[in-house]
Design an enzyme around this catalytic site. Structure first.
Site, short mmCIF file in Angstrom:
data_model
loop_
_atom_site.label_atom_id
_atom_site.label_comp_id
_atom_site.label_asym_id
_atom_site.label_seq_id
_atom_site.Cartn_x
_atom_site.Cartn_y
_atom_site.Cartn_z
N TYR A 140 0.85 -1.19 0.00
CA TYR A 140 0.00 0.00 0.00
C TYR A 140 0.89 1.24 0.00
O TYR A 140 1.67 1.46 0.92
CB TYR A 140 -0.93 0.04 1.22
CG TYR A 140 -1.92 -1.10 1.31
CD1 TYR A 140 -2.24 -1.87 0.21
CD2 TYR A 140 -2.55 -1.40 2.52
CE1 TYR A 140 -3.15 -2.91 0.30
CE2 TYR A 140 -3.46 -2.44 2.61
CZ TYR A 140 -3.76 -3.19 1.50
OH TYR A 140 -4.65 -4.23 1.60
N PRO A 162 -15.66 -4.16 2.96
CA PRO A 162 -17.01 -4.44 3.45
C PRO A 162 -18.01 -3.35 3.02
O PRO A 162 -19.22 -3.57 3.07
CB PRO A 162 -16.84 -4.46 4.97
CG PRO A 162 -15.67 -3.56 5.22
CD PRO A 162 -14.74 -3.79 4.06
N GLY A 198 -17.83 -2.07 -0.05
CA GLY A 198 -17.78 -2.06 -1.52
C GLY A 198 -16.94 -0.91 -2.05
O GLY A 198 -17.33 -0.23 -2.99
N ARG A 199 -15.75 -0.73 -1.42
CA ARG A 199 -14.84 0.38 -1.79
C ARG A 199 -15.58 1.72 -1.73
O ARG A 199 -15.33 2.63 -2.52
CB ARG A 199 -14.22 0.15 -3.17
CG ARG A 199 -13.45 -1.16 -3.29
CD ARG A 199 -12.73 -1.29 -4.60
NE ARG A 199 -12.18 -2.64 -4.80
CZ ARG A 199 -10.98 -3.05 -4.36
NH1 ARG A 199 -10.21 -2.22 -3.72
NH2 ARG A 199 -10.57 -4.28 -4.58
N GLY A 210 -23.41 4.75 -0.36
CA GLY A 210 -24.26 5.69 -1.10
C GLY A 210 -23.61 7.03 -1.36
O GLY A 210 -24.26 7.96 -1.84
N1 LIG Z 1 -6.34 -8.42 1.07
C1 LIG Z 1 -6.63 -7.69 0.02
O1 LIG Z 1 -6.32 -8.07 -1.13
C2 LIG Z 1 -7.33 -6.39 0.21
C3 LIG Z 1 -7.94 -5.73 -0.88
C4 LIG Z 1 -8.59 -4.52 -0.63
C5 LIG Z 1 -8.63 -4.00 0.66
N2 LIG Z 1 -8.00 -4.63 1.68
C6 LIG Z 1 -8.03 -4.13 3.08
O2 LIG Z 1 -9.39 -3.98 3.46
C7 LIG Z 1 -9.60 -2.64 3.92
C8 LIG Z 1 -11.02 -2.23 3.59
O3 LIG Z 1 -11.25 -2.21 2.20
P1 LIG Z 1 -11.27 -0.85 1.35
O4 LIG Z 1 -10.70 0.24 2.18
O5 LIG Z 1 -10.64 -1.16 0.06
O6 LIG Z 1 -12.81 -0.62 1.05
P2 LIG Z 1 -14.07 -0.32 1.96
O7 LIG Z 1 -13.76 -0.46 3.39
O8 LIG Z 1 -15.18 -1.12 1.40
O9 LIG Z 1 -14.37 1.21 1.58
C9 LIG Z 1 -13.43 2.21 1.84
C10 LIG Z 1 -13.93 3.50 1.22
O10 LIG Z 1 -15.18 3.85 1.82
C11 LIG Z 1 -15.12 5.14 2.37
N3 LIG Z 1 -15.84 5.10 3.66
C12 LIG Z 1 -15.47 4.42 4.77
N4 LIG Z 1 -16.40 4.54 5.73
C13 LIG Z 1 -17.39 5.29 5.22
C14 LIG Z 1 -18.62 5.76 5.74
N5 LIG Z 1 -19.02 5.45 6.97
N6 LIG Z 1 -19.40 6.54 4.93
C15 LIG Z 1 -19.00 6.86 3.68
N7 LIG Z 1 -17.83 6.44 3.13
C16 LIG Z 1 -17.04 5.67 3.90
C17 LIG Z 1 -13.67 5.48 2.53
O11 LIG Z 1 -13.54 6.87 2.32
P3 LIG Z 1 -12.22 7.72 2.69
O12 LIG Z 1 -11.13 7.12 1.85
O13 LIG Z 1 -12.60 9.09 2.26
O14 LIG Z 1 -11.99 7.60 4.13
C18 LIG Z 1 -13.00 4.67 1.45
O15 LIG Z 1 -12.93 5.39 0.24
C19 LIG Z 1 -8.53 -1.83 3.20
O16 LIG Z 1 -8.34 -0.58 3.81
C20 LIG Z 1 -7.36 -2.77 3.28
O17 LIG Z 1 -6.77 -2.68 4.56
C21 LIG Z 1 -7.38 -5.83 1.46
#
Ligand SMILES: NC(=O)c1ccc[n+]([C@@H]2O[C@H](COP(=O)([O-])OP(=O)(O)OC[C@H]3O[C@@H](n4cnc5c(N)ncnc54)[C@H](OP(=O)(O)O)[C@@H]3O)[C@@H](O)[C@H]2O)c1
Length: 316
Positions: A56, A206, A208-209, A214
């Site tokens: 990352y 969790p 959906g990125r 919404g």
């Molecule tokens: N093992 C793997 O291959 C893999 C792949 C992907 C991810 N990951 C891990 O999993 C974690 C979670 O996945 P992710 O970060 O990709 O996606 P996610 O948790 O599904 O979504 C993150 C996105 O949602 C936004 N967000 C978070 N909370 C929110 C809320 N309450 N209301 C509105 N928007 C919100 C964040 O905004 P901001 O950025 O503006 O804060 C960010 O852009 C990652 O951070 C990483 O540590 C692992």
């Protein structure tokens, strides 16, 4: 905050994905002071699981954990989960490298960047098809034996790969995608296998990125944002999946909650071994997400959420 068990490792039932603090989504919006405050606030709220990876940034995310958590004296209050086994090829492409010597070197480099003597949970980011999983996992088991790592996890592994690894050294966790628009790990049996063996399932993306909250529309995804090249974030896919967000919002309105909170409450419902790791770089979203643990979805809520379509577009 309540705790959940990843085999012998106990962590808060909601973790924190640190990836957006230096990578992937709207990186131009990153405010280092807000990142520092978010990590401090997570610890205050009882979030103990911090998920990062060497790749990352690349190679900058772990340094944030060092600066704002380890050097700030908070190391003993958190479980640091990092990953190795993916290597950057260019700005947007990553290769897999599970060769034992390279995994050992990657772990040493992570220890250095994190500024710690031991990594709590070291995860194999992807299984390298060119290296038998026994060899990579064996090298990772040596990292435990030599005291560099406490527990080992896999990421995006199949049932067969988990079984092979678990026969060599206990798999503490499997990290893979699980959310209201992705049930691949339910269908392929990984979620069930983890439950049967007591292996923790770390649900990544969790939210959906961000889409399931919404708040993500085409205009917030700028150039260089990982989502700009992701099939789920084309204009067509964003429109096609609007009914998922509408359904989540309908359930959220019954609880006076946000869509993000319902999306996380649903993930928590998928098993006592499941720990969502929502990613964020800001306190506002962190606090919203942590409060999801207080939502109790009813049978009617769960039925309505189960009836929603899954994303028609592939994950990558
Ligand atoms: N093992 C793997 O291959 C893999 C792949 C992907 C991810 N990951 C891990 O999993 C974690 C979670 O996945 P992710 O970060 O990709 O996606 P996610 O948790 O599904 O979504 C993150 C996105 O949602 C936004 N967000 C978070 N909370 C929110 C809320 N309450 N209301 C509105 N928007 C919100 C964040 O905004 P901001 O950025 O503006 O804060 C960010 O852009 C990652 O951070 C990483 O540590 C692992």
């Amino acid at each position: 905050m309540k705790q959940r068990s990843l085999r012998d490792l106990t962590v808060s039932e909601i973790g924190l994905g640190c990836m957006p603090m230096s990578w992937a989504y709207a990186v131009a919006d990153v405010d280092p002071e807000e990142v520092a405050a978010t990590l401090r606030r997570a610890v205050e709220l009882g979030v103990t699981l911090l998920d990062t990876a060497d790749v990352y940034g690349p190679f900058t995310n772990e340094m944030l954990i060092r600066e704002y958590v380890v050097d700030a004296g908070l190391r003993d209050q958190v479980t640091i989960a990092t990953k190795g086994g993916l290597v950057p090829i260019d700005a947007t492409n990553y290769g897999r490298n599970g060769r034992p010597d390279d995994i050992r070197a990657a772990c040493d480099a992570s220890l250095e960047r994190l500024g710690v003597d031991m990594i709590d949970l070291y995860q194999l980011h992807r299984i390298d098809p060119d290296v038998p999983v026994e060899e990579t996992w064996g090298a990772m088991a040596d990292l435990v034996a030599t005291g560099k790592v406490s527990y080992l996890g896999l990421s995006e592994a199949s049932v067969e790969e988990i079984l092979v690894a678990d026969s060599i050294h206990p798999v503490t966790s499997v990290q893979s995608e699980l959310s209201l628009w992705t049930d691949e790990n339910v269908v392929n049996g990984v979620l069930n296998l983890c439950e049967e063996r007591g292996i923790g399932f770390l649900a990544y993306c969790p939210l959906g990125r961000g889409y399931l909250t919404g708040t993500v529309t085409a205009d917030v995804i700028g150039e260089g944002d990982f989502r700009s090249a992701n099939p789920r974030f084309t204009a067509e896919a964003l429109t096609a999946n609007e009914s998922i967000v509408a359904g989540i919002r309908a359930v959220a309105s019954r609880h006076g909650a946000t869509a993000a909170q319902v999306a996380l409450a649903w993930v928590l419902e998928q098993g006592a071994h499941v720990v969502p790791i929502p990613g964020t770089k800001r306190r506002r979203w962190l606090e919203d997400n942590v409060a999801a643990a207080d939502i109790v979805l009813t049978t009617a809520d769960l039925a309505d959420l189960a009836a929603l379509p899954r994303s028609g577009a592939p994950r990558y």
